[in-house]
Design an enzyme around this catalytic site. Sequence first.
Site, PDB file in Angstrom:
ATOM      1  N   CYS A 135      30.116  29.134  54.625  1.00 50.26           N
ATOM      2  CA  CYS A 135      29.727  28.426  55.856  1.00 50.26           C
ATOM      3  C   CYS A 135      30.723  27.309  56.172  1.00 50.26           C
ATOM      4  O   CYS A 135      30.638  26.212  55.611  1.00 50.26           O
ATOM      5  CB  CYS A 135      28.318  27.855  55.726  1.00 50.26           C
ATOM      6  SG  CYS A 135      27.743  27.031  57.230  1.00 50.26           S
ATOM      7  N   CYS A 138      29.136  24.179  57.630  1.00 49.66           N
ATOM      8  CA  CYS A 138      28.459  23.336  56.631  1.00 49.66           C
ATOM      9  C   CYS A 138      29.462  22.530  55.806  1.00 49.66           C
ATOM     10  O   CYS A 138      29.245  21.358  55.509  1.00 49.66           O
ATOM     11  CB  CYS A 138      27.635  24.198  55.669  1.00 49.66           C
ATOM     12  SG  CYS A 138      26.594  25.433  56.445  1.00 49.66           S
ATOM     13  N   ASP A 139      30.536  23.176  55.383  1.00 48.01           N
ATOM     14  CA  ASP A 139      31.385  22.597  54.334  1.00 48.01           C
ATOM     15  C   ASP A 139      32.816  22.254  54.747  1.00 48.01           C
ATOM     16  O   ASP A 139      33.554  21.661  53.972  1.00 48.01           O
ATOM     17  CB  ASP A 139      31.439  23.566  53.139  1.00 48.01           C
ATOM     18  CG  ASP A 139      30.049  23.822  52.560  1.00 48.01           C
ATOM     19  OD1 ASP A 139      29.249  22.874  52.548  1.00 48.01           O
ATOM     20  OD2 ASP A 139      29.766  24.955  52.146  1.00 48.01           O
TER      21      ASP A 139
END
Length: 313
Positions: A135, A138-139
């Site tokens: 992701c 997300c990261d």
Amino acid sequence: MSEKVHCLIIGSGPAGYTAAIYAARANMKPVLYQGIQPGGQLTITTEVENYPGYPEGIQGPEMMIDFEKQAKRMGADIRYGIATKVDFSGSVHKVQIDEKDWIEADTVIISTGASAKWLGLPSEQHLNGYGVSACAVCDGFFFKGKEVAIVGAGDTACEEALYLSKLATKVHMIVRKGEDGMRASKVMQDRVKAAENIQIYWNAETDEILGEKKVEGVRIKNILTGEKQEIPLSAFFVAIGHKPNSDIFAGYLQLDDAGYIITQAGTSKTNVAGVFAAGDVQDKIYRQAITAAGSGCMAALDAERYLTEKGIH
């Protein structure tokens, strides 16, 4: 053995736990089965910085423990177990747990999530959470100003490559096929090709992700020539798709071509009355903890209205 409940929740990520919190507060006495991966995908996520209410950030597994504690405090009955079979043919919905016990439920909330597809390399699993991620949204932030790689050839891979290009100094995009075999839409391909700091490697596959305790590089192999090269970098993103955990519902619920449960627009309602779906099992666009939690709330409210309309208390 058979048991009767008002509200059965299958799955325990942000969607399932949020549904349990709302259902418990509405006195629906929800029973939640945690499934094969209690806490869902967030249990394999390290730092979560984009969920409101955690100003310092929080570890994914810790966050899911908080969700579980809150659901329990509200009175949700949380259990270990995996839904292995369903029968949605009658007015009472039946779900089999661990291939033996059947639960009969007035309402069912499905929040079984989706599983990221992986390349299957041992180094990928070893470094998952230490620079390997499925992701970018997300990261990606953790690798601002660094070089990263992404593997994939669809619209999602292109979107994530472009997202990373705004944060990273360079994005190495690994595409298994040649230019004519890329699955992404033409507009997305053009945007990726136009980005100055995205370098595309055509006809390339990942041979190995390099690093002991964290990602330090990737070794790729040209499929046509067999030539290998090593690229130093700090993160490796896998964007080859997700598989919704919906197999046991096929035959009863409408699924799209990729297996995602189809819900009525603006609701969590499926094609079966009294059965609702929330989170990544029905969301292939956003796939964030916050959107999953929001749809879990929707599912519980939809289930509560359904019970009220049916006169079930």
